[in-house]
Design an enzyme around this catalytic site. Structure first.
Site, mmCIF file in Angstrom:
data_model
loop_
_atom_site.group_PDB
_atom_site.id
_atom_site.type_symbol
_atom_site.label_atom_id
_atom_site.label_comp_id
_atom_site.label_asym_id
_atom_site.label_seq_id
_atom_site.Cartn_x
_atom_site.Cartn_y
_atom_site.Cartn_z
ATOM 1 N N THR A 46 -22.425 7.701 13.067
ATOM 2 C CA THR A 46 -22.755 8.099 14.499
ATOM 3 C C THR A 46 -24.276 8.145 14.827
ATOM 4 O OG1 THR A 46 -22.537 10.463 14.151
ATOM 5 C CG2 THR A 46 -20.463 9.074 14.803
ATOM 6 N N CYS A 47 -25.142 8.519 13.738
ATOM 7 C CA CYS A 47 -26.218 8.417 14.200
ATOM 8 C C CYS A 47 -26.999 6.977 14.356
ATOM 9 C CB CYS A 47 -27.204 9.175 13.240
ATOM 10 S SG CYS A 47 -27.064 10.982 13.053
ATOM 11 N N PHE A 48 -26.314 6.006 13.804
ATOM 12 C CA PHE A 48 -26.892 4.590 13.952
ATOM 13 C C PHE A 48 -25.735 3.708 14.624
ATOM 14 C CE2 PHE A 48 -30.170 6.081 11.140
ATOM 15 C CZ PHE A 48 -29.439 6.941 10.142
#
Length: 498
Positions: free
Chosen positions: A465-467
């Site tokens: 989710t961070c990317f």
């Protein structure tokens, strides 16, 4: 039903009290805080939950209402025969069985990944049950609020906190002072949307963004600069619960860890990743490596800075003198994770939950997860699949790859609810930036939705989710891709690779 007092939906208790029945003997004592009563006139038994100040016809011992008990599938009912045997009615097929549908092998149709349909997540059904609880516990008459747009926050705060909690379950009738118009729902929607924009605005120092790329909100530990901040948090708790109770959406949502705390779910180390990726990576390094030779100088204590003031917190009594070793690092990681989410915000969260539980008992939400709670509060936006597809990028795949074609076919075949959950699975939120998918943000700034070829076809899809990245294995058919992806979306705590 008649009311026992103005603050509840309780019925009058029949004189003499309820007599023990065969059901009582078979099912045992009622859960803590529950009481069985008889309705006047009909003699029909009903059940009082003194903790939530609500009543229901269903016996909590038979309907999955006891904490930690799995609910029965949709359309099923548990009954007790005259000879004290428990049996189950399937109202979908109008059949009965002595076999508990929650146990053992199901003879019904299988869903994704071989799981029986009866056990699959059914968000729409859970939502309908929640709406039924709200409607059946709605208080008669209207709650009238008249506020000015120029002082929306303060006037709403004064009026909401003036009313007893049970009044907030009445049908809302909102008016903006100096404006004509009858509220048939539209004005109330506008009030919820505008007020949520105000009360959740980080400029008031009550909430802050989770980090520079995660616009989910969390409690600001520095909110104590406002001497009335605890009363404000209680007000906001009431307001958020009112939004859920009346089925209205708010302007912006909270971080996923905050939703988990709202549901009283245990927070894990992985929840830190969406809030502080660097700190999360450091904890992962400690977990995966031997630290004896590294001399990290770690102890069971941690420093915390709020508004320039640094305080030391001991993770356990005497922790400042207890060094972290390979033998006790698991305990350290557990304690630091729990402290990370509670540091400086215990009193604020307690006030928020007090206000929230004034309107909605936490038990009503026990079968939802944090992602579903975000959908309930923030709603599902209409997703432009063409815009999504135009702004996607690929690694080890190309636009012409058959798996990529199957993925977009899957997205187009989904309804808006499942598309929202897929987007939430990959990016961490079901919300779309104002500028569309072209403005998706990642940990390093603008970061487009990415599909990467990873693993083998026996693996499940994974998300980062961070990317904004989806790891999509090279499946051999559309059916296999749809089955694996659906199963992955329906999971809540991450996914193993095999």
């Amino acid at each position: 039903m008649q009311e026992l007092d103005r603050g509840s939906r309780f019925l009058y208790q029949q004189q003499g009290g309820a007599q023990a029945t065969q059901e009582d003997e078979k099912l045992g004592a009622l859960p803590d805080g529950w009481e069985r009563r008889m309705e006047q006139g009909s003699g029909r038994p009903y059940y009082v939950n003194h903790r939530t100040r609500t009543t229901q016809w269903e016996d909590p011992r038979t309907q999955g209402s006891v904490p930690d008990e799995e609910p029965l599938p949709e359309g099923w009912e548990m009954c007790v025969s005259q000879d004290k045997k428990t049996y189950f009615i399937d109202h979908n097929t109008r059949t009965t069985t002595f076999e508990d549908p929650r146990k053992g092998k199901s003879n019904g149709p299988k869903g994704a990944y071989g799981i029986p349909v009866a056990y699959e997540r059914n968000f729409r059904w859970k939502l309908s049950q929640f709406r039924y609880l709200c409607q059946s516990n709605q208080v008669a008459s209207h709650l009238k609020l008249s506020v000015g747009r120029e002082s929306l926050f303060e006037e709403s705060y004064q009026q909401i906190m003036r009313f007893p909690a049970y009044d907030l379950r009445r049908r809302l009738f909102i008016s903006f002072r100096g404006e004509e118009g009858l509220d048939y729902g539209g004005i109330a929607r506008e009030w919820f949307f505008m007020l949520s924009h105000e009360v959740l605005n980080p400029m008031y120092c009550l909430f802050e963004y989770a980090n520079k790329t995660n616009y989910g909100l969390q409690i600001n530990a520095g909110s104590y600069v406002n001497p009335d901040h605890l009363q404000y948090f209680k007000f906001i708790g009431r307001f958020i619960a009112m939004a859920l109770f009346h089925g209205k959406f708010i302007y912006s949502g909270f971080s996923m860890p905050f939703y988990k705390r709202l549901l009283n779910r245990k927070l894990t180390m992985r929840d830190i990743e969406s809030v502080d990726p660097e700190f999360y990576n450091s904890l992962i390094w400690i977990k995966d490596n031997e630290i004896a030779e590294c001399d990290l100088g770690l102890f069971f204590s941690s420093d915390f800075e709020v508004l320039g003031k640094v305080t030391q917190h001991e993770l356990k009594p005497g922790g400042a003198q207890v060094a972290v070793t390979d033998e006790n690092k698991e305990e350290y990681l557990e304690l630091i994770t729990q402290w990370f989410f509670s540091r400086g915000v215990e009193d604020q969260l307690r006030a928020f939950m007090e206000g929230f539980n004034d309107v909605i008992p936490q038990q009503w939400l026990q079968y939802f997860d944090e992602k579903e709670l975000e959908l309930m509060l923030c709603g599902m936006q209409e997703i432009d699949v063409n815009d999504w597809q135009r702004n996607a990028v690929y690694r080890n795949y190309t636009r012409a790859s058959k798996q990529v074609g199957w993925f977009w076919q899957y997205v187009k075949d989904c309804d808006n609810e499942k598309r929202s959950r897929l987007l939430q699975f990959v990016t961490g939120t079901c919300r779309i930036p104002v500028g569309g998918f072209n403005e998706l943000m990642g940990s390093n700034g603008p970061q487009k939705f990415c599909i990467e070829k990873v693993g083998k076809d026996s693996w499940l899809p994974r998300s980062h989710t961070c990317f904004n990245r989806l790891d999509l294995p090279p499946y051999k058919s559309y059916e296999q891709l749809a089955e694996k992806l659906t199963f992955a979306i329906e999971e809540t705590e991450g996914f193993s690779q095999e």
